[in-house]
Design a protein around this motif. Structure first.
Motif, PDB file in Angstrom:
ATOM      1  N   MET A 110      40.676  26.475  32.879  1.00 35.23           N
ATOM      2  CA  MET A 110      41.174  27.628  33.621  1.00 35.23           C
ATOM      3  C   MET A 110      42.259  27.128  34.578  1.00 35.23           C
ATOM      4  N   HIS A 111      43.431  27.750  34.529  1.00 32.49           N
ATOM      5  CA  HIS A 111      44.507  27.269  35.394  1.00 32.49           C
ATOM      6  C   HIS A 111      44.308  27.748  36.825  1.00 32.49           C
ATOM      7  N   ILE A 112      45.015  27.109  37.723  1.00 30.12           N
ATOM      8  CA  ILE A 112      44.840  27.335  39.161  1.00 30.12           C
ATOM      9  C   ILE A 112      45.082  28.788  39.551  1.00 30.12           C
ATOM     10  N   GLY A 113      45.984  29.471  38.839  1.00 29.87           N
ATOM     11  CA  GLY A 113      46.251  30.868  39.166  1.00 29.87           C
ATOM     12  C   GLY A 113      45.033  31.753  38.986  1.00 29.87           C
ATOM     13  N   LEU A 114      44.306  31.547  37.892  1.00 29.32           N
ATOM     14  CA  LEU A 114      43.099  32.330  37.655  1.00 29.32           C
ATOM     15  C   LEU A 114      42.015  31.957  38.661  1.00 29.32           C
ATOM     16  N   GLN A 115      41.944  30.684  39.008  1.00 32.14           N
ATOM     17  CA  GLN A 115      40.978  30.255  40.027  1.00 32.14           C
ATOM     18  C   GLN A 115      41.275  30.949  41.357  1.00 32.14           C
ATOM     19  N   ILE A 116      42.549  31.045  41.696  1.00 31.11           N
ATOM     20  CA  ILE A 116      42.948  31.721  42.935  1.00 31.11           C
ATOM     21  C   ILE A 116      42.568  33.190  42.869  1.00 31.11           C
ATOM     22  N   LYS A 117      42.848  33.827  41.742  1.00 25.68           N
ATOM     23  CA  LYS A 117      42.512  35.244  41.591  1.00 25.68           C
ATOM     24  C   LYS A 117      41.015  35.471  41.762  1.00 25.68           C
ATOM     25  N   LEU A 118      40.208  34.656  41.102  1.00 26.54           N
ATOM     26  CA  LEU A 118      38.759  34.825  41.200  1.00 26.54           C
ATOM     27  C   LEU A 118      38.263  34.587  42.621  1.00 26.54           C
ATOM     28  N   ALA A 119      38.811  33.577  43.284  1.00 24.59           N
ATOM     29  CA  ALA A 119      38.417  33.293  44.665  1.00 24.59           C
ATOM     30  C   ALA A 119      38.837  34.428  45.593  1.00 24.59           C
ATOM     31  N   ARG A 120      40.039  34.987  45.348  1.00 22.60           N
ATOM     32  CA  ARG A 120      40.525  36.102  46.166  1.00 22.60           C
ATOM     33  C   ARG A 120      39.614  37.320  46.009  1.00 22.60           C
ATOM     34  N   ILE A 121      39.252  37.635  44.768  1.00 21.47           N
ATOM     35  CA  ILE A 121      38.374  38.780  44.503  1.00 21.47           C
ATOM     36  C   ILE A 121      37.014  38.559  45.148  1.00 21.47           C
ATOM     37  N   ALA A 122      36.501  37.331  45.032  1.00 18.61           N
ATOM     38  CA  ALA A 122      35.198  37.023  45.632  1.00 18.61           C
ATOM     39  C   ALA A 122      35.217  37.211  47.149  1.00 18.61           C
ATOM     40  N   LYS A 123      36.372  36.957  47.766  1.00 14.16           N
ATOM     41  CA  LYS A 123      36.522  37.156  49.217  1.00 14.16           C
ATOM     42  C   LYS A 123      36.767  38.618  49.569  1.00 14.16           C
ATOM     43  N   GLY A 124      36.974  39.454  48.539  1.00 17.53           N
ATOM     44  CA  GLY A 124      37.217  40.870  48.787  1.00 17.53           C
ATOM     45  C   GLY A 124      38.625  41.164  49.280  1.00 17.53           C
ATOM     46  N   LEU A 125      39.569  40.299  48.937  1.00 21.03           N
ATOM     47  CA  LEU A 125      40.945  40.482  49.384  1.00 21.03           C
ATOM     48  C   LEU A 125      41.808  41.047  48.264  1.00 21.03           C
ATOM     49  N   THR A 126      42.762  41.870  48.625  1.00 20.00           N
ATOM     50  CA  THR A 126      43.773  42.313  47.673  1.00 20.00           C
ATOM     51  C   THR A 126      44.882  41.268  47.635  1.00 20.00           C
ATOM     52  N   GLN A 127      45.762  41.384  46.649  1.00 24.77           N
ATOM     53  CA  GLN A 127      46.908  40.484  46.606  1.00 24.77           C
ATOM     54  C   GLN A 127      47.750  40.658  47.863  1.00 24.77           C
ATOM     55  N   GLN A 128      47.905  41.889  48.314  1.00 29.90           N
ATOM     56  CA  GLN A 128      48.702  42.161  49.517  1.00 29.90           C
ATOM     57  C   GLN A 128      48.084  41.488  50.742  1.00 29.90           C
ATOM     58  N   GLU A 129      46.777  41.585  50.880  1.00 30.44           N
ATOM     59  CA  GLU A 129      46.114  40.974  52.037  1.00 30.44           C
ATOM     60  C   GLU A 129      46.261  39.459  52.021  1.00 30.44           C
ATOM     61  N   LEU A 130      46.099  38.843  50.835  1.00 30.77           N
ATOM     62  CA  LEU A 130      46.291  37.398  50.742  1.00 30.77           C
ATOM     63  C   LEU A 130      47.733  37.035  51.083  1.00 30.77           C
ATOM     64  N   ALA A 131      48.668  37.790  50.540  1.00 31.28           N
ATOM     65  CA  ALA A 131      50.081  37.525  50.808  1.00 31.28           C
ATOM     66  C   ALA A 131      50.369  37.562  52.303  1.00 31.28           C
ATOM     67  N   GLU A 132      49.840  38.546  52.978  1.00 31.41           N
ATOM     68  CA  GLU A 132      50.073  38.667  54.416  1.00 31.41           C
ATOM     69  C   GLU A 132      49.482  37.482  55.174  1.00 31.41           C
ATOM     70  N   ARG A 133      48.328  37.012  54.744  1.00 30.73           N
ATOM     71  CA  ARG A 133      47.681  35.900  55.441  1.00 30.73           C
ATOM     72  C   ARG A 133      48.396  34.574  55.234  1.00 30.73           C
ATOM     73  N   ILE A 134      49.125  34.448  54.127  1.00 31.02           N
ATOM     74  CA  ILE A 134      49.868  33.200  53.890  1.00 31.02           C
ATOM     75  C   ILE A 134      51.366  33.386  54.150  1.00 31.02           C
ATOM     76  N   PHE A 135      51.725  34.555  54.683  1.00 34.48           N
ATOM     77  CA  PHE A 135      53.111  34.865  55.036  1.00 34.48           C
ATOM     78  C   PHE A 135      54.052  34.789  53.828  1.00 34.48           C
TER      79      PHE A 135
END
Length: 115
Positions: free
Chosen positions: A1-26
């Motif tokens: 599994m490539h890192i992008g899918l790992q990030i997606k799964l971790a983001r979903i597990a944290k209950g974050l949207t892509q927008q929320e993650l984007a805002e947190r990492i600027f």
């Protein structure tokens, strides 16, 4: 599994949207989407994402396969995503019913105004 899918799964597990993650990492939401889809991310952004999502550094961004990735964790993430989608479906069904009732009420009102 490539890192992008790992990030997606971790983001979903944290209950974050892509927008929320984007805002947190600027960064922007389209960049987060690109990272999740392609697995292409620079080291600084990856470090920021790992910090926000509490991801270990054992995941190798160069490799297409993760090292020591637990299939049970993946199953948990996927189950959470399915549950989220099922909740969304129920909300949409509810909204659809409200709109159907509104349309029926408007039809009745139009008939009364005609007659």
């Amino acid at each position: 599994m490539h890192i992008g899918l790992q990030i997606k799964l971790a983001r979903i597990a944290k209950g974050l949207t892509q927008q929320e993650l984007a805002e947190r990492i600027f960064k922007t939401r389209p960049l987060v989407s690109h990272i999740e889809q392609r697995g292409e991310v620079n080291e600084k952004t990856l470090a920021d994402i790992r910090k926000i999502l509490d991801m270990s550094e054992q995941n190798n961004p160069v490799s297409k396969d993760s090292v020591g990735y637990d299939a049970n964790v993946q199953q948990k993430f996927l189950q959470q995503e399915v549950e989220h989608l099922l909740r969304e479906i129920e909300l949409l069904k509810s909204e659809n019913e409200v709109l159907r009732q509104l349309a029926d009420t408007q039809k009745q009102l139009i008939e009364r105004l005609k007659g």
